[in-house]
Design a protein around this motif. Sequence first.
Motif, PDB file in Angstrom:
ATOM      1  N   GLU A  33       0.699 -56.342 -46.437  1.00 24.41           N
ATOM      2  CA  GLU A  33       0.253 -55.487 -44.565  1.00 24.41           C
ATOM      3  C   GLU A  33      -1.611 -55.727 -43.789  1.00 24.41           C
ATOM      4  O   GLU A  33      -1.901 -55.670 -45.292  1.00 24.41           O
ATOM      5  N   THR A  40      -4.435 -55.179 -46.041  1.00 27.66           N
ATOM      6  CA  THR A  40      -4.281 -54.516 -47.618  1.00 27.66           C
ATOM      7  C   THR A  40      -3.800 -53.968 -48.855  1.00 27.66           C
ATOM      8  O   THR A  40      -3.386 -55.246 -48.553  1.00 27.66           O
ATOM      9  N   GLN A  41      -3.891 -53.475 -49.487  1.00 25.24           N
ATOM     10  CA  GLN A  41      -2.998 -53.462 -50.641  1.00 25.24           C
ATOM     11  C   GLN A  41      -1.720 -53.303 -50.479  1.00 25.24           C
ATOM     12  O   GLN A  41      -0.890 -53.386 -51.921  1.00 25.24           O
ATOM     13  N   ASN A  42      -0.727 -52.678 -49.530  1.00 20.78           N
ATOM     14  CA  ASN A  42       0.420 -52.374 -49.379  1.00 20.78           C
ATOM     15  C   ASN A  42       1.346 -53.566 -49.234  1.00 20.78           C
ATOM     16  O   ASN A  42       1.270 -54.767 -48.419  1.00 20.78           O
ATOM     17  N   ARG A  43       2.101 -53.858 -49.904  1.00 23.52           N
ATOM     18  CA  ARG A  43       3.322 -54.840 -50.488  1.00 23.52           C
ATOM     19  C   ARG A  43       4.373 -54.598 -50.138  1.00 23.52           C
ATOM     20  O   ARG A  43       4.912 -53.756 -50.608  1.00 23.52           O
ATOM     21  N   PHE A  85       9.140 -50.977 -44.180  1.00 19.90           N
ATOM     22  CA  PHE A  85       7.974 -51.477 -43.871  1.00 19.90           C
ATOM     23  C   PHE A  85       7.733 -52.417 -43.194  1.00 19.90           C
ATOM     24  O   PHE A  85       6.474 -51.936 -42.650  1.00 19.90           O
TER      25      PHE A  85
END
Length: 240
Positions: A33, A40-43, A85
């Motif tokens: 993301e 970001t750390q969003n995966r 997502f």
Amino acid sequence: MTRPKIRQVVLDTETTGLNPQEGHRIIEIGCVELVNRRLTQNRFHVYINPDRIIDQGAIEVHGITNEFLEDKPRFEDIFEDFIAFIRGAELIIHNAPFDVGFINHEFSLLNNGTGSVADYSEVFDTLTYARKKHPGQRNSLDALCKRYGIDNSHRDLHGALLDAEILADVFLVMTGGQFSLLDEDLAEQEEVGMSRVVSALSVDRPALKIIRCDEEELQAHQQRLEAIDKASGGACIWNQ
């Protein structure tokens, strides 16, 4: 004034083969993301059991085996999380027709009115963009990494999440993402600083001295352009 957040999802897939119309399926999805062009750390990352044999040629590319996928979830088990997502984000994909075609094929197999990728996200194809930006040149992900100085030495085999992470770096650099490592406030300060630089350059000052090339230098330059044009099959932009 706070700017609206821009959310982008860099996406890649691995598959059992090249053509979904021949029954090939997705076996891995990897997404990272970007928010306001900052990673970001969003995966989102998942391996998928395709309920079919993987082509040997595909295994040689990504290294994912039939045995490895035996206990993995099926697409119908993960599609809701996947849609959640990507919903509302701009998808950043290299050679988007390939990945989008496979995702839409998986959606169609659900037979539950899921629709298509276009119902959830817009798509930015980095391959199309790169071909316009660098006409007549190689624009594979590896070639772009080399062109932009991005380290992909850890990429022995293709992998959806790894390739998505690399593509995020390529996308940010290729589209002018030097602000990607800054938070929003710092980015605004940087923009103010840049405006001051422009202002400083506009003050009155003596004209710059122009040094013109001589005939020998012109001939050497033209010979170099002709060599580039020949090597690139007539794609030297300086001759166009």
